[in-house]
Design a protein around this motif. Structure first.
Motif, PDB file in Angstrom:
ATOM      1  N   VAL A 105      33.971  54.708  34.287  1.00  0.00           N
ATOM      2  CA  VAL A 105      33.665  55.686  33.356  1.00  0.00           C
ATOM      3  C   VAL A 105      33.297  54.977  32.032  1.00  0.00           C
ATOM      4  O   VAL A 105      33.395  53.873  31.764  1.00  0.00           O
ATOM      5  N   SER A 106      32.747  56.176  30.976  1.00  0.00           N
ATOM      6  CA  SER A 106      32.555  55.529  29.600  1.00  0.00           C
ATOM      7  C   SER A 106      33.579  56.152  28.887  1.00  0.00           C
ATOM      8  O   SER A 106      33.565  57.348  28.638  1.00  0.00           O
ATOM      9  N   PHE A 107      34.300  55.145  28.415  1.00  0.00           N
ATOM     10  CA  PHE A 107      35.303  55.826  27.258  1.00  0.00           C
ATOM     11  C   PHE A 107      34.750  55.904  25.834  1.00  0.00           C
ATOM     12  O   PHE A 107      33.802  55.307  25.385  1.00  0.00           O
ATOM     13  N   MET A 108      35.395  57.082  25.107  1.00  0.00           N
ATOM     14  CA  MET A 108      35.030  57.478  23.676  1.00  0.00           C
ATOM     15  C   MET A 108      35.866  56.399  22.968  1.00  0.00           C
ATOM     16  O   MET A 108      36.913  55.646  23.688  1.00  0.00           O
ATOM     17  N   ALA A 109      35.654  56.640  21.916  1.00  0.00           N
ATOM     18  CA  ALA A 109      36.720  55.746  20.922  1.00  0.00           C
ATOM     19  C   ALA A 109      38.242  56.244  20.960  1.00  0.00           C
ATOM     20  O   ALA A 109      38.155  57.447  21.326  1.00  0.00           O
ATOM     21  N   PRO A 110      38.997  55.607  20.958  1.00  0.00           N
ATOM     22  CA  PRO A 110      40.383  56.101  21.130  1.00  0.00           C
ATOM     23  C   PRO A 110      40.957  57.226  20.294  1.00  0.00           C
ATOM     24  O   PRO A 110      40.533  56.938  18.822  1.00  0.00           O
ATOM     25  N   HIS A 111      41.899  57.990  20.692  1.00  0.00           N
ATOM     26  CA  HIS A 111      42.284  58.980  19.492  1.00  0.00           C
ATOM     27  C   HIS A 111      43.501  58.812  19.394  1.00  0.00           C
ATOM     28  O   HIS A 111      44.160  59.688  18.533  1.00  0.00           O
ATOM     29  N   TYR A 112      44.345  57.982  20.002  1.00  0.00           N
ATOM     30  CA  TYR A 112      45.746  57.504  19.653  1.00  0.00           C
ATOM     31  C   TYR A 112      46.071  56.139  20.155  1.00  0.00           C
ATOM     32  O   TYR A 112      45.614  55.821  21.369  1.00  0.00           O
ATOM     33  N   CYS A 113      46.979  55.651  19.778  1.00  0.00           N
ATOM     34  CA  CYS A 113      47.673  54.278  20.181  1.00  0.00           C
ATOM     35  C   CYS A 113      49.090  54.473  20.747  1.00  0.00           C
ATOM     36  O   CYS A 113      49.824  55.187  19.934  1.00  0.00           O
TER      37      CYS A 113
END
Ligand code: ARG
Length: 251
Positions: A105-113
């Motif tokens: 899959v293609s990941f988006m930018a992270p939205h939390y760590c």
């Protein structure tokens, strides 16, 4: 002939593609997003209402994209696979970015760590070394499973379809430890002091991101722009404070 045509129409309807190119999504005004709905406080049901940090976050991002979301909920294990089968446009369900998943899959930018936290009843079980000879519960298909498997001295890793089932196994004493998301685990501890569970250390850390079908770069870019906008305009910070009392963005 008529029957054949009906059958053909049915097959086409069933295989209708939903992981669509961005212009098609924009034309429809709707983003089809899949999540699990059983991973509080990120994506869960309150009565019949789907809610949670990720559900509200996705709604904010979609609004920036000029889109409304149509939600779908189903078992965690089927979510990323569904992207490859073009069954929905986006998945948001606390997936850690891993090399293995990024092949599919293609990941988006992270939205939390976040990371996988070790939880046990015995306060002496805190770190990876304390899992030696122990039985550990995790949800199937998760990064927790992958990382607990790497702790070679673990006696047994027990998989459960839901994270709640894995937690229940610890609560009822069928396993010695449970590894789950640090925020999920900390909320469980805070809300259920009577369970007498103890939080140990993080077994590993990870960046959590939504995903699109492999190679759908325009959709990833549009999502990332929306995410960047809510990170910049204070709405992410406000949402995060409301859920966690802190800003959980990756620093
Ligand atoms: N962060 C973990 C992973 O990447 C677990 C995610 C579980 N999500 C859920 N909705 N149950 O695999």
């Amino acid at each position: 002939m008529k029957r054949i045509l009906t059958a053909l129409a049915l097959v086409l309807a069933c295989t209708a593609s939903f992981a669509r190119p961005l212009p098609d999504i924009q034309k429809s005004g709707k983003l089809l997003v899949a999540t699990e709905g059983a991973f509080a406080p990120f994506n869960h049901f309150e009565g019949s209402k789907l809610t949670g940090f990720e559900v509200e976050l996705a709604d904010l991002v979609a609004r920036k994209m000029g889109l409304a979301i149509e939600w779908k909920t189903l078992g965690f294990d089927a979510l990323l696979t569904g992207l490859g089968q073009d069954r929905w446009d986006v998945v948001i369900a606390s997936h850690g970015i891993t090399e293995e998943r990024a092949k599919a899959v293609s990941f988006m930018a992270p939205h939390y760590c976040s990371g996988g936290l070790i939880v046990a009843k015995d306060p002496k079980i805190r770190a990876a070394k304390d899992l030696a000879g122990k039985t550990v519960a995790v949800q199937t298909g998760t990064s927790y499973l992958e990382n607990v498997k790497k702790v070679s001295a673990v006696k047994e890793v027990k998989n459960f379809p839901g994270d709640g089932d894995a937690r229940a196994a610890l609560v009822t004493g069928r396993v010695d430890a449970w590894v789950s998301d640090r925020f999920v685990a900390l909320e469980t501890l805070r809300k259920n002091p009577g369970l007498k569970l103890h939080a140990g250390e993080l077994l590993f850390t990870e960046k959590i991101a939504a995903a699109a079908a492999k190679g759908n770069a325009p959709l990833v870019q549009a999502w990332n722009q929306g995410l960047a906008a809510i990170l910049a305009d204070g709405s992410y910070a406000q949402l995060s404070k409301r859920y966690f009392g802190e800003d959980v963005r990756c620093k």
